[in-house]
Design a protein around this motif. Structure first.
Motif, PDB file in Angstrom:
ATOM      1  N   UNK A 409       0.836  -1.198   0.000  1.00 53.45           N
ATOM      2  CA  UNK A 409       0.000   0.000   0.000  1.00 53.45           C
ATOM      3  C   UNK A 409       0.872   1.251   0.000  1.00 53.45           C
ATOM      4  N   UNK A 410       0.227   2.383  -0.121  1.00 54.27           N
ATOM      5  CA  UNK A 410       0.915   3.667  -0.153  1.00 54.27           C
ATOM      6  C   UNK A 410       1.404   4.054   1.250  1.00 54.27           C
ATOM      7  N   UNK A 411       2.708   4.274   1.459  1.00 54.92           N
ATOM      8  CA  UNK A 411       3.799   4.200   0.487  1.00 54.92           C
ATOM      9  C   UNK A 411       4.264   2.765   0.237  1.00 54.92           C
ATOM     10  N   UNK A 412       4.421   2.428  -1.025  1.00 52.35           N
ATOM     11  CA  UNK A 412       4.918   1.104  -1.411  1.00 52.35           C
ATOM     12  C   UNK A 412       6.383   1.022  -1.004  1.00 52.35           C
ATOM     13  N   UNK A 413       6.721   0.019  -0.213  1.00 51.82           N
ATOM     14  CA  UNK A 413       8.065  -0.048   0.381  1.00 51.82           C
ATOM     15  C   UNK A 413       8.668  -1.426   0.163  1.00 51.82           C
ATOM     16  N   UNK A 414       9.915  -1.460  -0.280  1.00 49.92           N
ATOM     17  CA  UNK A 414      10.599  -2.737  -0.478  1.00 49.92           C
ATOM     18  C   UNK A 414      12.032  -2.645   0.037  1.00 49.92           C
ATOM     19  N   UNK A 415      12.550  -3.798   0.397  1.00 51.52           N
ATOM     20  CA  UNK A 415      13.919  -3.922   0.885  1.00 51.52           C
ATOM     21  C   UNK A 415      14.680  -4.782  -0.111  1.00 51.52           C
ATOM     22  N   UNK A 416      15.870  -4.330  -0.511  1.00 47.87           N
ATOM     23  CA  UNK A 416      16.611  -5.069  -1.530  1.00 47.87           C
ATOM     24  C   UNK A 416      18.084  -5.204  -1.207  1.00 47.87           C
ATOM     25  N   UNK A 417      18.718  -6.053  -2.000  1.00 51.25           N
ATOM     26  CA  UNK A 417      20.165  -6.267  -1.898  1.00 51.25           C
ATOM     27  C   UNK A 417      20.735  -6.194  -3.307  1.00 51.25           C
ATOM     28  N   UNK A 418      21.780  -5.394  -3.491  1.00 46.57           N
ATOM     29  CA  UNK A 418      22.418  -5.282  -4.802  1.00 46.57           C
ATOM     30  C   UNK A 418      23.858  -5.794  -4.727  1.00 46.57           C
ATOM     31  N   UNK A 419      24.136  -6.806  -5.557  1.00 46.29           N
ATOM     32  CA  UNK A 419      25.507  -7.304  -5.710  1.00 46.29           C
ATOM     33  C   UNK A 419      26.043  -6.848  -7.056  1.00 46.29           C
ATOM     34  N   UNK A 437      38.581  -6.564 -10.246  1.00 45.82           N
ATOM     35  CA  UNK A 437      37.895  -7.303  -9.171  1.00 45.82           C
ATOM     36  C   UNK A 437      37.097  -6.394  -8.231  1.00 45.82           C
ATOM     37  N   UNK A 438      36.318  -5.494  -8.834  1.00 48.54           N
ATOM     38  CA  UNK A 438      35.446  -4.651  -8.018  1.00 48.54           C
ATOM     39  C   UNK A 438      34.260  -5.496  -7.549  1.00 48.54           C
ATOM     40  N   UNK A 439      34.007  -5.472  -6.245  1.00 47.75           N
ATOM     41  CA  UNK A 439      32.854  -6.164  -5.668  1.00 47.75           C
ATOM     42  C   UNK A 439      32.170  -5.219  -4.691  1.00 47.75           C
ATOM     43  N   UNK A 440      30.845  -5.139  -4.782  1.00 48.54           N
ATOM     44  CA  UNK A 440      30.107  -4.311  -3.824  1.00 48.54           C
ATOM     45  C   UNK A 440      28.863  -5.044  -3.356  1.00 48.54           C
ATOM     46  N   UNK A 441      28.494  -4.770  -2.108  1.00 53.88           N
ATOM     47  CA  UNK A 441      27.281  -5.297  -1.500  1.00 53.88           C
ATOM     48  C   UNK A 441      26.507  -4.108  -0.932  1.00 53.88           C
ATOM     49  N   UNK A 442      25.246  -3.986  -1.322  1.00 56.30           N
ATOM     50  CA  UNK A 442      24.442  -2.857  -0.857  1.00 56.30           C
ATOM     51  C   UNK A 442      23.095  -3.330  -0.333  1.00 56.30           C
ATOM     52  N   UNK A 443      22.662  -2.709   0.749  1.00 54.49           N
ATOM     53  CA  UNK A 443      21.285  -2.867   1.228  1.00 54.49           C
ATOM     54  C   UNK A 443      20.493  -1.655   0.735  1.00 54.49           C
ATOM     55  N   UNK A 444      19.351  -1.906   0.085  1.00 53.78           N
ATOM     56  CA  UNK A 444      18.546  -0.842  -0.517  1.00 53.78           C
ATOM     57  C   UNK A 444      17.187  -0.772   0.158  1.00 53.78           C
ATOM     58  N   UNK A 445      16.720   0.428   0.394  1.00 53.29           N
ATOM     59  CA  UNK A 445      15.360   0.638   0.870  1.00 53.29           C
ATOM     60  C   UNK A 445      14.659   1.531  -0.141  1.00 53.29           C
ATOM     61  N   UNK A 446      13.599   1.012  -0.764  1.00 53.68           N
ATOM     62  CA  UNK A 446      12.862   1.763  -1.786  1.00 53.68           C
ATOM     63  C   UNK A 446      11.491   2.160  -1.250  1.00 53.68           C
ATOM     64  N   UNK A 447      11.193   3.444  -1.337  1.00 53.59           N
ATOM     65  CA  UNK A 447       9.915   3.973  -0.853  1.00 53.59           C
ATOM     66  C   UNK A 447       9.264   4.774  -1.968  1.00 53.59           C
ATOM     67  N   UNK A 448       8.044   4.388  -2.319  1.00 56.14           N
ATOM     68  CA  UNK A 448       7.311   5.050  -3.402  1.00 56.14           C
ATOM     69  C   UNK A 448       5.969   5.538  -2.852  1.00 56.14           C
ATOM     70  N   UNK A 449       5.829   6.859  -2.765  1.00 55.90           N
ATOM     71  CA  UNK A 449       4.626   7.449  -2.168  1.00 55.90           C
ATOM     72  C   UNK A 449       3.900   8.296  -3.202  1.00 55.90           C
ATOM     73  N   UNK A 450       2.577   8.135  -3.272  1.00 58.64           N
ATOM     74  CA  UNK A 450       1.765   8.895  -4.219  1.00 58.64           C
ATOM     75  C   UNK A 450       0.609   9.585  -3.516  1.00 58.64           C
ATOM     76  N   UNK A 451       0.418  10.822  -3.860  1.00 56.62           N
ATOM     77  CA  UNK A 451      -0.752  11.583  -3.414  1.00 56.62           C
ATOM     78  C   UNK A 451      -1.027  12.616  -4.490  1.00 56.62           C
TER      79      UNK A 451
END
Length: 525
Positions: A409-419, A437-451
């Motif tokens: 629901x609004x706000x649409x929220x997801x948690x992600x991991x980017x390798x 040999x570049x390596x990265x690990x990221x935790x992502x928080x995505x929030x999408x709000x509409x009004x």
């Protein structure tokens, strides 16, 4: 004296009339604000919780008459908390419906579940419970409830409509379209046709969406509101457009960029054609160069679920003298399962800094990518790209991004991991970031709000990166993010502001800490 006496009598009569009016009287006369005040006064003077609960429910009904379901929900929750057993099943069912309309989905589902628990044969409660579960993104639970309903009532249009909506939201577009059409063949319905039109837009069937849209005939005020919202989507998907963007970029190595772009396009059935012009002005402590790029892109869905496209252009780089390079691209995507797979080939020029313009680096790129919704909550994106650089260098780039949907629901929220894995063959010092040999690990928080008419998207990240460059190993914690603010200025004009920054080495071509800001405007015609 008589005038003063008469005035006093009139005031006395008016005061008596006002104080003798009950909240119900105000409601019957359509004076809802006076009724609200009267109910609030009555609530403050109530003798016990049972009486107070009844008054809160009555006040909620006034807000329903005004169409203020959020406020109505507040009053209903107070009433149910004070004396749930004091209300009949039908009263609680009505309150649950209005709770859901006011956005209190969790509370509405709980109330409906309690009703169904005590009365398993209450079909209307089961149907609205399934609807609320679907609105809350709890698709599995909703579908389970729908199957229970269909066992008892196989031809339930409400249950089948909810199921079709869930299929559309889950990405099963073809199944959803088939269900919508079956329901409309039996009987025309505004809400079902709305669902069909959205599904056709999602599928890319512009002609079908326009034909379906033309058959929509609103009857109620809420339908007129929904139709206006859908019309804006139809315009944006099926019409041509013209837009412009300004971008500012700066990094920790004193690179600075100002970029202006104009793009426009439209449909020449069944092909979409877009034209794009971009001017870049880049400088650092030692250089000041510019470039212009002119390109076109065309694509079309040649088979069901299969899209192909390509484009070409020319880039002009200004440093010691003007230099020209041809650019181009080819790509295709195939709808597969609950997502798509695709591949692309492209040739472009690196023009993100003055040094890169000076170095005249051309890149030939080829890659494959996949995107899938594995479950209602879990999605995955993966890609591999090989790049060949004109300074006799090449790279391998792998990216994997699983995401889990926390709130639908609004706000649409997801948690992600980017390798991310990136490896270059050499370090030619041409101005772009070229690690081994570049390596990265990221935790992502995505929030999408509409009004309406605004929307905001935020994606902060935190993580860790390591790489080797010029014989030295580098390890860093990384922090940054991006944000986009959009506004529908009018039915045919959109505005956008975007910001991005951080110390993620692959966030910018140069590998330095960076910040960028852009402003855009697009007109649909």
């Amino acid at each position: 004296m008589m005038k003063k006496g008469l005035g006093g009598v009139l005031i006395f009569i008016l005061v008596r009339v006002c104080f003798s009016m009950t909240p119900e009287d105000w409601v019957r006369e359509g004076k809802y604000q006076e009724a609200i005040k009267a109910y609030r006064m009555a609530i403050s003077e109530a003798r016990n919780e049972k009486e107070r609960a009844k008054l809160h429910k009555a006040l909620g009904e006034v807000f329903v008459l005004k169409g203020e379901f959020k406020e109505a929900g507040k009053e209903y929750l107070k009433a149910l908390t004070l004396d749930r057993r004091g209300f009949s099943e039908s009263e609680r069912f009505r309150m649950a419906i209005h709770l859901s309309w006011g956005g209190y989905l969790k509370e509405a589902i709980e109330e409906l579940s309690e009703i169904v628990k005590n009365n398993p044969d209450h079909l209307e409660a089961r149907i609205h419970r399934a609807r609320c579960l679907s609105w809350a993104g709890r698709f599995k639970e909703s579908l389970k409830e729908i199957e229970t309903i269909l066992k008892v009532s196989p031809a339930s249009r409400e249950a089948l409509w909810i199921k079709a909506n869930i299929l559309r939201w889950r990405g099963n577009i073809d199944q959803a379209i088939a269900m919508y059409k079956d329901l409309l063949e039996a009987k025309e319905d505004f809400d079902i046709r709305m669902g069909l039109t959205y599904a056709l837009l999602k599928k890319g069937d512009r002609k079908g969406a326009q034909e379906s849209f033309s058959l929509l005939k609103p009857v109620y005020p809420y339908q007129e509101k929904e139709l206006k919202k859908l019309e804006e989507e139809v315009v944006r998907v099926t019409r041509g457009s013209l837009g412009g963007t300004y971008q500012f970029y700066k990094d920790s190595d004193e690179n600075q960029l100002n970029r202006f772009s104009i793009s426009g396009g439209g449909w020449i059935d069944p092909v979409r054609i877009d034209l794009h012009f971009r001017h870049t002005d880049a400088r650092d402590e030692d250089r000041h160069h510019r470039s212009e790029e002119l390109s076109f892109r065309a694509y079309s869905k040649i088979l069901e679920g299969f899209t192909v496209g390509g484009g070409g252009g020319v880039a002009q780089l200004h440093h010691k003298k003007a230099d020209y390079s041809l650019t181009g691209s080819l790509f295709s995507t195939l709808d597969l399962f609950r997502g798509f797979i695709g591949g692309s080939l492209s040739r472009y020029v690196l023009v993100d800094t003055a040094q890169l313009i000076d170095s005249r680096i051309r890149v030939n790129e080829g890659g494959i990518f996949i995107s899938q919704n594995l479950t209602d909550e879990l999605s995955f994106y993966g890609s591999y790209f090989y790049r060949d650089y004109s300074d006799r260098n090449h790279s391998h780039d792998v990216q994997c991004i699983p995401r889990y949907l926390l709130f639908s629901r609004n706000p649409r929220t997801s948690l992600g991991y980017r390798f991310r894995y990136l490896h270059f063959d050499k370090h030619p010092r041409s101005g772009y970031f070229d690690p081994k040999n570049f390596i990265s690990h990221q935790a992502l928080l995505s929030i999408d709000y509409e009004k309406d008419p605004f929307s905001i998207f935020l994606e902060p990240y935190i993580g860790y990166q390591s790489f080797k460059r010029y014989g030295e190993r580098d390890r860093d914690f990384i922090l940054g993010g991006s944000g986009v603010f959009r506004c529908r200025i009018s039915r045919k004009i959109d505005g956008e502001v975007a910001v991005e920054g951080g110390n993620y080495a692959l966030g910018a071509t140069t590998g330095f800490n960076y910040f960028q800001l852009s402003f855009g405007l697009r007109i649909y015609f």
